[in-house]
Write a protein that holds these residues in place. Structure first.
Motif, PDB file in Angstrom:
ATOM      1  N   ASP A 135       0.845  -1.189   0.000  1.00 32.56           N
ATOM      2  CA  ASP A 135       0.000   0.000   0.000  1.00 32.56           C
ATOM      3  C   ASP A 135       0.887   1.247   0.000  1.00 32.56           C
ATOM      4  O   ASP A 135       2.113   1.156   0.087  1.00 32.56           O
ATOM      5  CB  ASP A 135      -0.971  -0.006   1.185  1.00 32.56           C
ATOM      6  CG  ASP A 135      -0.279  -0.026   2.551  1.00 32.56           C
ATOM      7  OD1 ASP A 135       0.922   0.323   2.645  1.00 32.56           O
ATOM      8  OD2 ASP A 135      -0.945  -0.380   3.534  1.00 32.56           O
ATOM      9  N   GLU A 136       0.279   2.402  -0.089  1.00 36.82           N
ATOM     10  CA  GLU A 136       1.018   3.663  -0.189  1.00 36.82           C
ATOM     11  C   GLU A 136       1.932   3.875   1.022  1.00 36.82           C
ATOM     12  O   GLU A 136       3.070   4.334   0.881  1.00 36.82           O
ATOM     13  CB  GLU A 136       0.031   4.838  -0.324  1.00 36.82           C
ATOM     14  CG  GLU A 136       0.667   6.128  -0.746  1.00 36.82           C
ATOM     15  CD  GLU A 136       1.311   6.061  -2.121  1.00 36.82           C
ATOM     16  OE1 GLU A 136       2.333   6.755  -2.324  1.00 36.82           O
ATOM     17  OE2 GLU A 136       0.840   5.315  -2.998  1.00 36.82           O
ATOM     18  N   GLU A 137       1.480   3.500   2.207  1.00 35.18           N
ATOM     19  CA  GLU A 137       2.278   3.660   3.426  1.00 35.18           C
ATOM     20  C   GLU A 137       3.556   2.816   3.362  1.00 35.18           C
ATOM     21  O   GLU A 137       4.638   3.266   3.738  1.00 35.18           O
ATOM     22  CB  GLU A 137       1.446   3.268   4.651  1.00 35.18           C
ATOM     23  CG  GLU A 137       2.161   3.489   5.962  1.00 35.18           C
ATOM     24  CD  GLU A 137       1.273   3.134   7.156  1.00 35.18           C
ATOM     25  OE1 GLU A 137       1.852   2.700   8.173  1.00 35.18           O
ATOM     26  OE2 GLU A 137       0.043   3.281   7.072  1.00 35.18           O
ATOM     27  N   GLU A 138       3.435   1.598   2.864  1.00 34.18           N
ATOM     28  CA  GLU A 138       4.600   0.715   2.753  1.00 34.18           C
ATOM     29  C   GLU A 138       5.601   1.243   1.720  1.00 34.18           C
ATOM     30  O   GLU A 138       6.807   1.196   1.932  1.00 34.18           O
ATOM     31  CB  GLU A 138       4.168  -0.718   2.401  1.00 34.18           C
ATOM     32  CG  GLU A 138       5.294  -1.716   2.438  1.00 34.18           C
ATOM     33  CD  GLU A 138       5.946  -1.899   3.801  1.00 34.18           C
ATOM     34  OE1 GLU A 138       7.120  -2.318   3.833  1.00 34.18           O
ATOM     35  OE2 GLU A 138       5.314  -1.614   4.834  1.00 34.18           O
ATOM     36  N   PHE A 139       5.078   1.760   0.598  1.00 34.13           N
ATOM     37  CA  PHE A 139       5.974   2.381  -0.391  1.00 34.13           C
ATOM     38  C   PHE A 139       6.756   3.521   0.245  1.00 34.13           C
ATOM     39  O   PHE A 139       7.966   3.660   0.045  1.00 34.13           O
ATOM     40  CB  PHE A 139       5.189   2.908  -1.607  1.00 34.13           C
ATOM     41  CG  PHE A 139       4.880   1.866  -2.640  1.00 34.13           C
ATOM     42  CD1 PHE A 139       5.890   1.265  -3.385  1.00 34.13           C
ATOM     43  CD2 PHE A 139       3.558   1.496  -2.886  1.00 34.13           C
ATOM     44  CE1 PHE A 139       5.602   0.318  -4.354  1.00 34.13           C
ATOM     45  CE2 PHE A 139       3.269   0.544  -3.851  1.00 34.13           C
ATOM     46  CZ  PHE A 139       4.278  -0.051  -4.581  1.00 34.13           C
ATOM     47  N   GLU A 140       6.096   4.349   1.041  1.00 33.14           N
ATOM     48  CA  GLU A 140       6.757   5.484   1.697  1.00 33.14           C
ATOM     49  C   GLU A 140       7.809   5.011   2.696  1.00 33.14           C
ATOM     50  O   GLU A 140       8.888   5.600   2.799  1.00 33.14           O
ATOM     51  CB  GLU A 140       5.729   6.399   2.374  1.00 33.14           C
ATOM     52  CG  GLU A 140       4.846   7.161   1.402  1.00 33.14           C
ATOM     53  CD  GLU A 140       5.627   8.042   0.440  1.00 33.14           C
ATOM     54  OE1 GLU A 140       6.607   8.691   0.864  1.00 33.14           O
ATOM     55  OE2 GLU A 140       5.263   8.071  -0.759  1.00 33.14           O
TER      56      GLU A 140
END
Length: 137
Positions: free
Chosen positions: A122-127
């Motif tokens: 998800d976007e949080e993991e990418f960040e």
């Protein structure tokens, strides 16, 4: 040092040489996956790409560029691959680049076909990954 690629680079072990510069060497793979499968190595011993000097790195990748063009006389495309460390599948602990002539009927697929256990991020993991790589807190 008991490195087969160092021995090839210094001429102790023969190889089917294709191209040579002062810092790198291209030769046919002794155990080819396809006709024309070529390895390009730096003549100096390095375990991983990031260990290489800037000048050896530039020379190595210029040799890869030259050889990729030459190998397209065998097949319309090439796969360029580096296993950068033991965990990635590197079998010989000396930097080496595989240049593998490819065509649409060779039976090999794209790089994404190599991994059956792909993550769903998800976007949080990418960040989080970006921060780790960029050394940010």
């Amino acid at each position: 040092m008991d490195c087969i690629f160092c021995k090839i680079a210094n001429g102790t072990i023969p190889a089917k040489k294709l191209y040579e510069t002062p810092n790198s060497l291209a030769f046919l793979d002794a155990f080819p996956l396809v006709r024309g499968h070529t390895l390009v190595i730096p003549k100096n011993h390095y375990y991983k790409v990031q260990d290489m000097s800037e000048s050896d790195n530039k020379d190595l990748f210029e040799t890869v560029r030259v050889m990729s063009g030459k190998l397209e006389s065998i097949s319309p495309s090439t796969l360029i691959a580096i296993h950068n460390g033991k965990e990635s599948g590197q079998e010989i602990p000396h930097v080496h680049v595989h240049i593998i002539p490819r065509n649409s009927s060779d039976g090999a697929g794209p790089v994404h076909s190599m991994f059956s256990k792909r993550p769903s991020l998800d976007e949080e993991e990418f960040e989080k990954i970006i921060k780790i790589i960029q050394n940010k807190k």
